[in-house]
Design a protein around this motif. Structure first.
Motif, PDB file in Angstrom:
ATOM      1  N   TYR A  56       0.866  -1.177   0.000  1.00 61.35           N
ATOM      2  CA  TYR A  56       0.000   0.000   0.000  1.00 61.35           C
ATOM      3  C   TYR A  56       0.899   1.221   0.000  1.00 61.35           C
ATOM      4  O   TYR A  56       1.655   1.440   0.950  1.00 61.35           O
ATOM      5  CB  TYR A  56      -0.900   0.017   1.244  1.00 61.35           C
ATOM      6  N   HIS A  57       0.833   1.985  -1.081  1.00 58.66           N
ATOM      7  CA  HIS A  57       1.734   3.130  -1.176  1.00 58.66           C
ATOM      8  C   HIS A  57       1.172   4.134  -2.181  1.00 58.66           C
ATOM      9  O   HIS A  57       0.964   3.794  -3.333  1.00 58.66           O
ATOM     10  CB  HIS A  57       3.121   2.648  -1.624  1.00 58.66           C
ATOM     11  N   GLU A  58       0.921   5.332  -1.730  1.00 58.75           N
ATOM     12  CA  GLU A  58       0.487   6.403  -2.627  1.00 58.75           C
ATOM     13  C   GLU A  58       1.718   7.025  -3.255  1.00 58.75           C
ATOM     14  O   GLU A  58       2.709   7.264  -2.567  1.00 58.75           O
ATOM     15  CB  GLU A  58      -0.295   7.469  -1.849  1.00 58.75           C
ATOM     16  N   TYR A  67       9.564   2.668  -8.246  1.00 61.17           N
ATOM     17  CA  TYR A  67       8.988   1.841  -7.185  1.00 61.17           C
ATOM     18  C   TYR A  67       8.944   0.374  -7.618  1.00 61.17           C
ATOM     19  O   TYR A  67       9.380  -0.515  -6.883  1.00 61.17           O
ATOM     20  CB  TYR A  67       7.584   2.382  -6.880  1.00 61.17           C
ATOM     21  N   CYS A  68       8.449   0.118  -8.829  1.00 63.13           N
ATOM     22  CA  CYS A  68       8.349  -1.264  -9.326  1.00 63.13           C
ATOM     23  C   CYS A  68       9.743  -1.856  -9.557  1.00 63.13           C
ATOM     24  O   CYS A  68       9.947  -3.053  -9.336  1.00 63.13           O
ATOM     25  CB  CYS A  68       7.517  -1.314 -10.597  1.00 63.13           C
ATOM     26  N   ASP A  69      10.696  -1.029  -9.995  1.00 62.71           N
ATOM     27  CA  ASP A  69      12.072  -1.510 -10.186  1.00 62.71           C
ATOM     28  C   ASP A  69      12.677  -1.968  -8.863  1.00 62.71           C
ATOM     29  O   ASP A  69      13.434  -2.940  -8.820  1.00 62.71           O
ATOM     30  CB  ASP A  69      12.953  -0.412 -10.796  1.00 62.71           C
ATOM     31  N   ILE A  85      -2.950   0.653  -4.016  1.00 64.50           N
ATOM     32  CA  ILE A  85      -2.798  -0.773  -3.722  1.00 64.50           C
ATOM     33  C   ILE A  85      -2.023  -1.395  -4.879  1.00 64.50           C
ATOM     34  O   ILE A  85      -2.429  -1.267  -6.039  1.00 64.50           O
ATOM     35  CB  ILE A  85      -4.163  -1.470  -3.556  1.00 64.50           C
ATOM     36  N   HIS A  86      -0.919  -2.045  -4.554  1.00 66.44           N
ATOM     37  CA  HIS A  86      -0.041  -2.610  -5.568  1.00 66.44           C
ATOM     38  C   HIS A  86       0.112  -4.105  -5.311  1.00 66.44           C
ATOM     39  O   HIS A  86       0.457  -4.516  -4.201  1.00 66.44           O
ATOM     40  CB  HIS A  86       1.333  -1.935  -5.534  1.00 66.44           C
ATOM     41  N   LEU A  87      -0.125  -4.883  -6.341  1.00 67.42           N
ATOM     42  CA  LEU A  87      -0.045  -6.338  -6.244  1.00 67.42           C
ATOM     43  C   LEU A  87       1.191  -6.811  -6.987  1.00 67.42           C
ATOM     44  O   LEU A  87       1.443  -6.392  -8.120  1.00 67.42           O
ATOM     45  CB  LEU A  87      -1.311  -6.966  -6.839  1.00 67.42           C
ATOM     46  N   THR A 105       5.347  -2.558  10.215  1.00 67.27           N
ATOM     47  CA  THR A 105       4.640  -1.499  10.936  1.00 67.27           C
ATOM     48  C   THR A 105       4.384  -0.319  10.008  1.00 67.27           C
ATOM     49  O   THR A 105       3.285   0.240   9.982  1.00 67.27           O
ATOM     50  CB  THR A 105       5.457  -1.035  12.160  1.00 67.27           C
ATOM     51  N   ASP A 106       5.386   0.058   9.223  1.00 64.52           N
ATOM     52  CA  ASP A 106       5.241   1.158   8.269  1.00 64.52           C
ATOM     53  C   ASP A 106       4.163   0.840   7.243  1.00 64.52           C
ATOM     54  O   ASP A 106       3.345   1.706   6.907  1.00 64.52           O
ATOM     55  CB  ASP A 106       6.581   1.420   7.587  1.00 64.52           C
ATOM     56  N   GLN A 107       4.124  -0.395   6.766  1.00 67.16           N
ATOM     57  CA  GLN A 107       3.112  -0.796   5.791  1.00 67.16           C
ATOM     58  C   GLN A 107       1.711  -0.655   6.376  1.00 67.16           C
ATOM     59  O   GLN A 107       0.811  -0.117   5.740  1.00 67.16           O
ATOM     60  CB  GLN A 107       3.343  -2.234   5.332  1.00 67.16           C
TER      61      GLN A 107
END
Length: 178
Positions: A56-58, A67-69, A85-87, A105-107
């Motif tokens: 979960y990351h905006e 981010y994906c790399d 939401i990233h799968l 915790t951060d997630q």
């Protein structure tokens, strides 16, 4: 192209159950294509033995490639992103995206923040609708009744989701102290 759909169990409550379901569907030859509004869409594909993880990351669209790399470098392949939401999928045995208590915790905190905001907004809307229902007359009273009904329908699931995330955060914090 053949498609099938499946309703989520609720990521705030049963994330691991959803991830296991995605793995089982992939093994059956149904790869998840998207996730919107609590509904997974699967397309027919070759069976795969893969595991899944959700992050979960905006972010801005410009940051998504980097981010994906970052996840690709850890062995995870981006499958789908929607509204923060990233799968990701990977071969079994790939180290989890969140392997330590601090990152977990951060997630959970990143997940909880927008849910808490929507829950507070739903609560405020409920209070305002209740005030119109109790204090106003005529059209405003009727609008308050309709607004109160709508707000309750929204507020109760959001409250339950907020509570689930809060409990999840407590568990993560407790496990990090052990």
């Amino acid at each position: 192209m053949k498609k099938t759909y499946k309703i989520s169990n609720g990521l705030a409550f049963f994330e691991q159950k959803d991830l296991q379901m995605l793995r089982e569907k992939a093994a059956e030859g149904w790869m998840v294509e998207s996730f919107k509004g609590g509904l997974y869409t699967f397309t027919k594909s070759s069976p795969e033995d893969v595991i899944f993880s959700i992050d979960y990351h905006e972010m801005t669209p410009e940051d998504e490639e980097e981010y994906c790399d970052l996840f690709a470098a850890a062995g995870w392949t981006h499958v789908y992103s929607h509204t923060g939401i990233h799968l990701f999928k990977a071969v079994p045995g790939t180290p989890p995206i969140y392997s330590d208590a601090a990152s977990k915790t951060d997630q959970v905190k990143r997940t909880a923040k927008p849910v808490y905001i929507v829950t507070i907004a739903a609560l405020l809307f409920t209070i305002i609708a209740l005030a119109f229902m109790k204090l106003a007359e005529g059209f405003l009273n009727q609008a308050g009744k309709i607004g109160f009904f709508i707000s309750i329908v929204l507020f109760i699931p959001m409250l339950m989701t907020s509570m689930a995330l809060f409990i999840q955060l407590l568990k993560v914090n407790k496990s990090s102290k052990n």
